[in-house]
Design an enzyme around this catalytic site. Sequence first.
Site, PDB file in Angstrom:
ATOM      1  N   LYS A 121       0.394  -1.234   0.142  1.00 29.05           N
ATOM      2  CA  LYS A 121       0.115   0.139  -0.098  1.00 29.05           C
ATOM      3  C   LYS A 121       0.865   0.910  -0.059  1.00 29.05           C
ATOM      4  O   LYS A 121       2.300   1.383   0.387  1.00 29.05           O
ATOM      5  CB  LYS A 121      -0.545  -0.077   1.271  1.00 29.05           C
ATOM      6  CG  LYS A 121      -0.130  -0.198   2.479  1.00 29.05           C
ATOM      7  CD  LYS A 121      -0.850   0.046   3.275  1.00 29.05           C
ATOM      8  CE  LYS A 121      -0.500  -0.800   5.147  1.00 29.05           C
ATOM      9  NZ  LYS A 121      -1.125  -0.851   6.135  1.00 29.05           N
ATOM     10  N   ARG A 202     -16.176  -4.871  21.284  1.00 31.89           N
ATOM     11  CA  ARG A 202     -15.667  -4.643  22.581  1.00 31.89           C
ATOM     12  C   ARG A 202     -14.769  -5.286  22.923  1.00 31.89           C
ATOM     13  O   ARG A 202     -14.951  -6.977  23.085  1.00 31.89           O
ATOM     14  CB  ARG A 202     -17.205  -4.159  23.540  1.00 31.89           C
ATOM     15  CG  ARG A 202     -16.211  -3.605  24.552  1.00 31.89           C
ATOM     16  CD  ARG A 202     -16.096  -2.257  24.767  1.00 31.89           C
ATOM     17  NE  ARG A 202     -14.905  -1.563  25.201  1.00 31.89           N
ATOM     18  CZ  ARG A 202     -16.348  -1.603  26.666  1.00 31.89           C
ATOM     19  NH1 ARG A 202     -17.319  -0.663  26.497  1.00 31.89           N
ATOM     20  NH2 ARG A 202     -15.611  -1.031  27.193  1.00 31.89           N
ATOM     21  N   ARG A 228      -6.567   6.999  18.029  1.00 27.91           N
ATOM     22  CA  ARG A 228      -6.994   5.504  18.086  1.00 27.91           C
ATOM     23  C   ARG A 228      -5.610   5.158  18.262  1.00 27.91           C
ATOM     24  O   ARG A 228      -4.708   5.183  16.272  1.00 27.91           O
ATOM     25  CB  ARG A 228      -8.484   5.219  16.833  1.00 27.91           C
ATOM     26  CG  ARG A 228      -8.534   3.759  16.701  1.00 27.91           C
ATOM     27  CD  ARG A 228      -9.240   3.673  16.129  1.00 27.91           C
ATOM     28  NE  ARG A 228      -8.364   3.030  14.519  1.00 27.91           N
ATOM     29  CZ  ARG A 228      -9.417   3.841  13.775  1.00 27.91           C
ATOM     30  NH1 ARG A 228     -10.286   3.612  13.204  1.00 27.91           N
ATOM     31  NH2 ARG A 228      -9.056   2.764  12.780  1.00 27.91           N
ATOM     32  N   GLU A 243      -0.731   1.044  12.780  1.00 26.79           N
ATOM     33  CA  GLU A 243      -1.900   2.204  12.861  1.00 26.79           C
ATOM     34  C   GLU A 243      -1.457   3.246  13.901  1.00 26.79           C
ATOM     35  O   GLU A 243      -2.341   2.865  15.127  1.00 26.79           O
ATOM     36  CB  GLU A 243      -2.912   2.412  11.888  1.00 26.79           C
ATOM     37  CG  GLU A 243      -2.442   4.054  10.940  1.00 26.79           C
ATOM     38  CD  GLU A 243      -3.708   3.459   9.302  1.00 26.79           C
ATOM     39  OE1 GLU A 243      -3.598   3.943   8.821  1.00 26.79           O
ATOM     40  OE2 GLU A 243      -3.782   2.430   9.400  1.00 26.79           O
ATOM     41  N   GLU A 245      -4.001   6.901  15.007  1.00 28.84           N
ATOM     42  CA  GLU A 245      -4.700   6.605  13.860  1.00 28.84           C
ATOM     43  C   GLU A 245      -5.171   8.663  14.562  1.00 28.84           C
ATOM     44  O   GLU A 245      -5.832   8.661  15.668  1.00 28.84           O
ATOM     45  CB  GLU A 245      -5.913   7.020  13.898  1.00 28.84           C
ATOM     46  CG  GLU A 245      -6.005   5.597  12.878  1.00 28.84           C
ATOM     47  CD  GLU A 245      -6.438   5.579  11.329  1.00 28.84           C
ATOM     48  OE1 GLU A 245      -6.986   7.133  10.676  1.00 28.84           O
ATOM     49  OE2 GLU A 245      -6.818   4.672  10.208  1.00 28.84           O
TER      50      GLU A 245
END
Length: 271
Positions: A121, A202, A228, A243, A245
């Site tokens: 990517k 969750r 995040r 990642e 975020e």
Amino acid sequence: MVLCAYVTFEDPHGVDDERDPVLSAWREAGIEGRVERWDDPAADWSAYDAVVVRSVWDYSLRRAEFLEWARGVESVTRLLNPGSVLESNTDKTYLRDLGVPVVPTHWSSRDLPHWPEYVVKPAISAGARDTTRTTDRDEARALAAAIEAGGRTPMVQPYLDMVEAEGETSLLYFNGRLSHAVRRVPMLAPGASEQDNARAERRTPAPDQVDLAEKVLAAVPQPLLYARIDLVRLPGGEPAVIEVELTEPYLYLRWEPQAPASFARALRELL
């Protein structure tokens, strides 16, 4: 009454299902929220006590324009998250400088490692856009070379089977406090689609996951309204960052009843 902008993108299909819960929680916290499109030339950003970046889900296609917008907003009012954070976070080469365990990543089309399966990517992208999973090393090399030919930096990573068994764990923080965590549907799992990005369950994060997420947050000097941290486990069992975020994350608010109120409280604190 504090006046804040809730910043989104042109959303004709109403995919941002977190907007209304957030605006409702803001009202209860004494914050008047108005929805603004980030690229609306008629918007008067100086009228707001703060401009809160939320569902700007087209930024990766227009990153230079988006960052110019952020600098302009920050010259007249408070931008959350800050513009310097948005600039660094919208290019995933930040993973090279985190100083914590991350998913192994090769940043070139040359000398690819020998892995059973590859994920390729560009470093600037959103969701699974321009992302390919392949077992063919030559195809992975060609995909990475095509990204380079377009003037972008490729990311080549091993596909981790643990993602399907263990899942990706996302930890959600508001003003540095852990709100909740979810197990996300892997975007590249068989049968997954773009719409699965909002599917989750969750989860109570393990202590080693919380420790890693908070090391990442501690390294960011600027105040963060929201964050995040997406983690996976490597084959040896240790958690690693996939990642961070800090720009426009989906916050999985409906998985924690108190999350919208916690988000509103965090905004009040930062103002």
